[in-house]
Design a protein around this motif. Sequence first.
Motif, short mmCIF file in Angstrom:
data_model
loop_
_atom_site.label_atom_id
_atom_site.label_comp_id
_atom_site.label_asym_id
_atom_site.label_seq_id
_atom_site.Cartn_x
_atom_site.Cartn_y
_atom_site.Cartn_z
N THR A 110 0.85 -1.19 0.00
CA THR A 110 0.00 0.00 0.00
C THR A 110 0.88 1.24 0.00
O THR A 110 1.87 1.31 0.73
N VAL A 111 0.51 2.21 -0.82
CA VAL A 111 1.25 3.46 -0.93
C VAL A 111 0.27 4.60 -0.72
O VAL A 111 -0.82 4.61 -1.31
N ASP A 141 5.46 16.99 -7.70
CA ASP A 141 6.64 17.07 -8.55
C ASP A 141 7.48 15.81 -8.35
O ASP A 141 7.61 15.31 -7.24
N VAL A 142 8.04 15.32 -9.45
CA VAL A 142 8.86 14.12 -9.45
C VAL A 142 10.22 14.48 -10.04
O VAL A 142 10.30 15.25 -10.99
N THR A 143 11.26 13.91 -9.47
CA THR A 143 12.61 14.12 -9.97
C THR A 143 13.26 12.79 -10.31
O THR A 143 13.25 11.87 -9.48
N THR A 144 13.80 12.69 -11.52
CA THR A 144 14.58 11.50 -11.90
C THR A 144 15.95 11.97 -12.39
O THR A 144 16.12 13.13 -12.80
N PRO A 148 -0.18 7.19 -11.31
CA PRO A 148 0.65 6.00 -11.15
C PRO A 148 2.13 6.32 -10.93
O PRO A 148 2.79 5.72 -10.07
N THR A 149 2.67 7.26 -11.70
CA THR A 149 4.09 7.57 -11.56
C THR A 149 4.38 8.24 -10.22
O THR A 149 5.42 7.97 -9.60
N ALA A 150 3.49 9.09 -9.75
CA ALA A 150 3.67 9.69 -8.42
C ALA A 150 3.63 8.61 -7.34
O ALA A 150 4.40 8.66 -6.37
N ALA A 151 2.77 7.60 -7.50
CA ALA A 151 2.71 6.49 -6.54
C ALA A 151 4.01 5.70 -6.56
O ALA A 151 4.54 5.32 -5.51
N ALA A 182 6.52 5.32 -3.37
CA ALA A 182 6.95 3.99 -2.90
C ALA A 182 8.47 3.90 -2.89
O ALA A 182 9.07 3.40 -1.93
N ALA A 183 9.11 4.39 -3.96
CA ALA A 183 10.57 4.34 -4.05
C ALA A 183 11.21 5.12 -2.90
O ALA A 183 12.15 4.64 -2.26
N LYS A 184 10.71 6.30 -2.62
CA LYS A 184 11.25 7.12 -1.54
C LYS A 184 11.05 6.46 -0.18
O LYS A 184 11.94 6.49 0.67
#
Length: 163
Positions: free
Chosen positions: A57-58, A64-67, A90-93, A97-99
Motif C-alpha cells: 500500500t502506498v 513534482d517528481v525528480t529523476t 501511477p508515476t507519483a505512486a 513507494a521508491a522514496k
Amino acid sequence: MRSTPARRAVLVSAVLGLAVTAVPAANAAPAVPAAANAPINVTLTVKGPDSTLFNGTVRTTGHDVTTASGGTHKCDGTNNGANPTPGATPTAALDDAAKNKGFTWDGTWYPSFEDYFVSTIAGKNGGSTAYWNISVNGTSTPVGGCQFRIKAGDKVAFTWTEL
C-alpha cells in the motif's frame, strides 16, 4: 381568442411548474468539491523480469517528481491537459513507494507529452528488449503515468514487459 378557465389553469400550471423547477436550483446549497489532490491509498505492485520487486500500500498525491535522466517536473494528472484538477497518478505512486521503501527508479522526460517514460525500476532496465507497462485495475493506461489520475483503492502495477 377567448380565455377560458381551463386554458388559464393550464397556463398557470405551466408557469408554476417552470418556477418550481427553477427555484430549487437557485436555492440549492453549492456542491462541495472533492478535495483537490488529497492523499489517497493505492496498492502498488512492481513486477520485474524475475520477481516481484514491490507489493504494498502506498499513500500518494500528485506532486513534482525528480529523476536522474528526466529532471524535476509535475506529475499530478494535469499534464498535457489530461485532467482539469490535480490528483494522484501511477508515476507519483511509484515515486512515493521508491522514496519510502528504499528503491530507485528512473525515466526520461518527454516535453511534448509532459510525461516520463519509465526506463528503470530497482536497477532493472528494459533496454531495447522490454519496457515497464503501467496498468490500473488490470488495464493498461491509455496515457502516460503522470497524465492518468488514480483513485483511492486502485491497484496500480508497473510490469516488466518484453517486446
